[in-house]
Design an enzyme around this catalytic site. Structure first.
Site, short mmCIF file in Angstrom:
data_model
loop_
_atom_site.label_atom_id
_atom_site.label_comp_id
_atom_site.label_asym_id
_atom_site.label_seq_id
_atom_site.Cartn_x
_atom_site.Cartn_y
_atom_site.Cartn_z
N HIS A 197 0.84 -1.20 0.00
CA HIS A 197 0.00 0.00 0.00
C HIS A 197 0.88 1.25 0.00
CE1 HIS A 197 0.82 -1.07 4.19
NE2 HIS A 197 0.78 0.24 4.45
N HIS A 256 0.92 5.26 1.23
CA HIS A 256 0.27 6.30 2.03
C HIS A 256 0.30 7.63 1.27
CE1 HIS A 256 0.37 4.28 6.08
NE2 HIS A 256 1.34 3.60 5.49
P1 AMP Z 1 1.91 0.60 7.42
O1 AMP Z 1 2.43 0.94 8.78
O2 AMP Z 1 2.65 1.30 6.31
O3 AMP Z 1 1.82 -0.90 7.21
O4 AMP Z 1 0.44 1.20 7.37
C1 AMP Z 1 -0.71 0.51 7.67
C2 AMP Z 1 -1.81 1.53 7.79
O5 AMP Z 1 -3.06 0.87 7.67
C3 AMP Z 1 -1.83 2.28 9.12
O6 AMP Z 1 -1.72 3.68 8.88
C4 AMP Z 1 -3.19 1.91 9.72
O7 AMP Z 1 -3.80 2.97 10.41
C5 AMP Z 1 -3.99 1.50 8.50
N1 AMP Z 1 -5.05 0.55 8.74
C6 AMP Z 1 -4.98 -0.62 9.40
N2 AMP Z 1 -6.18 -1.23 9.41
C7 AMP Z 1 -7.04 -0.43 8.72
C8 AMP Z 1 -8.42 -0.51 8.36
N3 AMP Z 1 -9.19 -1.55 8.74
N4 AMP Z 1 -8.96 0.51 7.66
C9 AMP Z 1 -8.20 1.56 7.28
N5 AMP Z 1 -6.89 1.68 7.56
C10 AMP Z 1 -6.32 0.71 8.28
#
Ligand code: AMP
Ligand code: ZN
Length: 135
Positions: A98, A100
């Site tokens: 993903h 950001h």
């Molecule tokens: P990373 O640390 O780059 O793996 O980012 C994962 C991101 O996913 C974090 O910013 C979380 O807040 C977000 N996240 C986790 N679960 C969900 C969810 N169910 N819906 C939306 N965002 C999520």
């Protein structure tokens, strides 16, 4: 597979979706760094950038660019960080590719710190050569 983003892509977990095409779904982060913080999620499960086919990586960043423009217009932000974490030490918590998109304001509470790593110029040249040889 117990992957939260696969479940979001399949609609098993609700999300606030702002865009989707055949390969990507863009949702709002559930725990945003700022209002408008979005995630470009690949619809196919790849753990990280390295695992992904180049063509899909390219498509993902084109989606990120498109959404970044819309976020800028919607939030009137002063800047935008595009962040993509790979591996636990890099801050990755969801092991499904993903990107950001984080809108930034002049006075916000987001901290992105490159630290104060010090090295000699020879080391920089040396690692540059090593990387080049692996491309
Ligand atoms: P990373 O640390 O780059 O793996 O980012 C994962 C991101 O996913 C974090 O910013 C979380 O807040 C977000 N996240 C986790 N679960 C969900 C969810 N169910 N819906 C939306 N965002 C999520
Ligand atoms: Zn997944």
């Amino acid at each position: 597979m117990d992957c939260v983003f696969c479940k979001i892509v399949e609609g098993q977990i609700p999300s606030t979706t702002i865009f989707e095409d055949n390969d990507f779904k863009v949702i709002l982060d559930i725990s945003p760094a700022n209002l408008g913080h979005s995630l470009v999620i690949c619809k196919h499960h790849y753990e990280n950038l390295i695992e992904m086919p180049e063509e899909l990586v390219g498509k993902g960043f084109i989606v990120a660019k498109k959404v970044a423009k819309a976020i800028k217009e919607a939030t009137n932000c002063d800047g935008i960080n595009i962040l993509q974490n790979n591996g636990v030490v890099a801050g990755q918590t969801v092991f499904h590719f993903h990107i950001h998109i984080i809108p930034r304001l002049e006075k916000d509470s987001v901290k992105i710190d490159f630290g104060d790593f010090k090295t000699e110029s020879e080391k920089i040249i040396e690692i540059g050569e090593k990387i080049k040889n692996n491309l």
